[in-house]
Design a protein around this motif. Structure first.
Motif, short mmCIF file in Angstrom:
data_model
loop_
_atom_site.label_atom_id
_atom_site.label_comp_id
_atom_site.label_asym_id
_atom_site.label_seq_id
_atom_site.Cartn_x
_atom_site.Cartn_y
_atom_site.Cartn_z
N GLY A 1 0.83 -1.21 0.00
CA GLY A 1 0.00 0.00 0.00
C GLY A 1 0.87 1.26 0.00
N LEU A 2 1.88 1.26 0.87
CA LEU A 2 2.77 2.43 0.96
C LEU A 2 3.60 2.58 -0.31
N HIS A 3 4.06 1.44 -0.81
CA HIS A 3 4.87 1.47 -2.04
C HIS A 3 4.07 2.10 -3.18
N ASP A 4 2.82 1.66 -3.33
CA ASP A 4 1.97 2.20 -4.40
C ASP A 4 1.70 3.69 -4.18
N LEU A 5 1.48 4.06 -2.93
CA LEU A 5 1.21 5.46 -2.60
C LEU A 5 2.41 6.34 -2.98
N HIS A 6 3.60 5.88 -2.59
CA HIS A 6 4.81 6.67 -2.89
C HIS A 6 5.04 6.77 -4.40
N LYS A 7 4.74 5.67 -5.08
CA LYS A 7 4.93 5.66 -6.52
C LYS A 7 4.01 6.69 -7.19
N THR A 8 2.73 6.70 -6.73
CA THR A 8 1.76 7.64 -7.29
C THR A 8 2.18 9.08 -6.99
N LYS A 9 2.64 9.29 -5.76
CA LYS A 9 3.04 10.65 -5.40
C LYS A 9 4.25 11.11 -6.23
N ALA A 10 5.19 10.19 -6.42
CA ALA A 10 6.38 10.53 -7.20
C ALA A 10 5.98 10.86 -8.64
N LYS A 11 5.05 10.05 -9.17
CA LYS A 11 4.57 10.27 -10.54
C LYS A 11 3.95 11.67 -10.65
N ASN A 12 3.10 12.00 -9.68
CA ASN A 12 2.44 13.31 -9.68
C ASN A 12 3.46 14.44 -9.58
N PHE A 13 4.47 14.23 -8.76
CA PHE A 13 5.51 15.25 -8.58
C PHE A 13 6.18 15.57 -9.91
N PHE A 14 6.56 14.50 -10.64
CA PHE A 14 7.23 14.72 -11.92
C PHE A 14 6.28 15.30 -12.97
N ARG A 15 5.02 14.89 -12.89
CA ARG A 15 4.04 15.45 -13.83
C ARG A 15 3.86 16.94 -13.60
N LYS A 16 3.81 17.32 -12.34
CA LYS A 16 3.63 18.73 -11.99
C LYS A 16 4.76 19.55 -12.58
N ILE A 17 5.98 19.04 -12.41
CA ILE A 17 7.15 19.77 -12.93
C ILE A 17 7.09 19.82 -14.45
N ALA A 18 6.80 18.65 -15.05
CA ALA A 18 6.74 18.61 -16.51
C ALA A 18 5.63 19.54 -17.02
N ASN A 19 4.52 19.62 -16.29
CA ASN A 19 3.39 20.47 -16.70
C ASN A 19 3.77 21.95 -16.77
N LEU A 20 4.75 22.35 -15.93
CA LEU A 20 5.20 23.75 -15.94
C LEU A 20 5.71 24.13 -17.32
N PHE A 21 6.26 23.12 -18.03
CA PHE A 21 6.85 23.40 -19.34
C PHE A 21 5.91 23.04 -20.49
N ARG A 22 4.72 22.56 -20.15
CA ARG A 22 3.80 22.16 -21.22
C ARG A 22 2.79 23.27 -21.46
N GLY A 23 2.37 23.37 -22.72
CA GLY A 23 1.33 24.34 -23.05
C GLY A 23 0.03 23.93 -22.37
N LYS A 24 -0.93 24.84 -22.29
CA LYS A 24 -2.19 24.58 -21.59
C LYS A 24 -2.87 23.30 -22.06
N GLU A 25 -2.86 23.10 -23.39
CA GLU A 25 -3.53 21.95 -23.98
C GLU A 25 -2.85 20.63 -23.61
N LYS A 26 -1.55 20.70 -23.39
CA LYS A 26 -0.77 19.46 -23.25
C LYS A 26 -0.52 19.06 -21.81
N LYS A 27 -1.02 19.84 -20.88
CA LYS A 27 -0.77 19.49 -19.47
C LYS A 27 -1.43 18.15 -19.14
N ARG A 28 -0.72 17.31 -18.40
CA ARG A 28 -1.28 16.00 -18.07
C ARG A 28 -1.89 16.02 -16.69
N GLU A 29 -2.99 15.31 -16.55
CA GLU A 29 -3.70 15.31 -15.26
C GLU A 29 -2.93 14.55 -14.20
N LEU A 30 -3.08 14.96 -12.97
CA LEU A 30 -2.43 14.24 -11.87
C LEU A 30 -3.29 13.04 -11.49
#
Ligand code: ATP
Ligand code: MG
Length: 317
Positions: A147-176
């Motif tokens: 459970g914790l492993h999956d939680l951390h994995k999801t959080k890490a994924k969201n973290f990187f998506r958030k950063i990547a979204n900073l550089f993506r245009g409005k249309e291309k932002k990926r959902e968390l």
């Protein structure tokens, strides 16, 4: 002449096409059935081979376990029963062939074996509880860890998506990925589930004791419950009662029987012929690394065909 050739060509092509189609239909391998979107059993082994050095322990076994089946494996000592069971969840690496679980080939290096193995509960002859942890911890350890492993994995994924979204245009932002739980909730849920399971087997009052203070039968029932805590699709049992004092055997078999009655798919290596006869929907007789005969308990025990099976039964019944 020319006319003849012209008419022959399409006829030949059609024949070839039909032959190809027939070959495709005749290909009943799991890969071919998956490609055609056809039914694949919960577990399928294909040409499974296992060698230890020169010794061939499993010799080209092909078999399938459908959801809801209760398969008992019987056979003389050293015939490869444990090895077969351990190959099903790839605790033992097959030398050749494939093991499909829910359509994924566990032998394929690209498949995340841990993800699939979670859904296969395994109970051995020797109760493999951790002696340095109390009963509750034994049961909650794996579910909490995962459970914790999956939680951390999801959080890490969201973290990187958030950063990547900073550089993506409005249309291309990926959902968390929505996170609906936290560490505290995961632990609480695992504990609640463990207590529910312990209550079910009448051992709720043993939650805080260490395994060494329990009887063999209690320990084995807790080992079963621990496997159940992972919500498995199938339970694999390797002689779950053979290390028990005779008076403890009944309570463990009773629990396994209850699980069977509830519809749990199971594969059980057993020397308890009475149990196999009563609970199994199919019995496999293994000898010399092969499934020598299989059938319903009525067929296997009532009308065995294979000489080795007859000989085996004459010794154990
Ligand atoms: N890790 C290993 N290394 C070498 N040989 C092994 C290993 N594990 C099993 N074997 C051999 O493979 C054969 C099959 O063993 P396996 O444990 O699968 O038999 P079994 O049918 O479960 O027997 P039993 O009823 O005694 O438990 C035996 O000859 C055994 O000695
Ligand atoms: Mg064995």
């Amino acid at each position: 002449m020319k006319e003849e050739v012209k008419t022959q060509v399409p006829v030949l092509n059609a024949g070839e096409e039909a032959a190809k189609n027939n070959a495709a239909e005749a290909d009943t391998s799991v890969a071919a059935r998956l490609a055609r979107g056809e039914h694949v059993a919960l577990i399928e082994v294909e040409h499974l081979t296992k060698k230890f050095g020169e010794l061939t322990v499993l010799d080209d076994i092909t078999d399938r376990v459908e959801q809801g089946e209760k398969v008992a494996i019987i056979g003389p000592s050293g015939s490869g029963k444990s090895t077969f069971l351990r190959c099903l969840n790839v605790l033992e690496d097959p030398t050749g062939g494939a093991v499909y679980f829910e359509g994924a080939n566990l032998v394929d290096r690209k498949v995340d074996i841990n993800l699939h193995r979670r859904r296969m509960g395994m109970v051995f002859q020797q109760f493999n509880l951790f002696n340095n942890m109390n009963v509750l911890k034994n049961i909650t350890l794996a579910p909490v860890h995962i459970g914790l492993h999956d939680l951390h994995k999801t959080k890490a994924k969201n973290f990187f998506r958030k950063i990547a979204n900073l550089f993506r245009g409005k249309e291309k932002k990926r959902e968390l990925v929505p996170v609906q739980t936290n560490a505290k909730q995961i632990k609480a849920a695992a504990k609640e589930n463990a207590m529910r399971l312990l209550t079910r087997i009448g051992l709720a009052d043993k939650a805080n004791v260490y395994p060494s203070t329990l009887s063999g039968g209690q320990r084995q029932r807790i080992a079963i419950v621990r496997a159940l805590a992972m919500n498995p699709k199938v339970m694999l049992f390797d002689e779950p009662t053979s290390a028990l004092d005779p008076e403890m055997v009944g309570e463990v078999l009773e629990l396994i029987k209850e699980l069977a009655d509830e519809g749990m798919t199971m594969v059980i290596v057993t020397h308890e012929m009475g149990f196999a006869r009563e609970v199994a929907t199919r019995v496999l007789f293994m000898d010399g690394g092969k499934i020598q005969e299989q059938g319903t308990p009525q067929q296997i025990f009532g009308a065995p065909q294979n000489e080795r099976l007859k000989d085996f039964l004459s010794k154990v019944l």
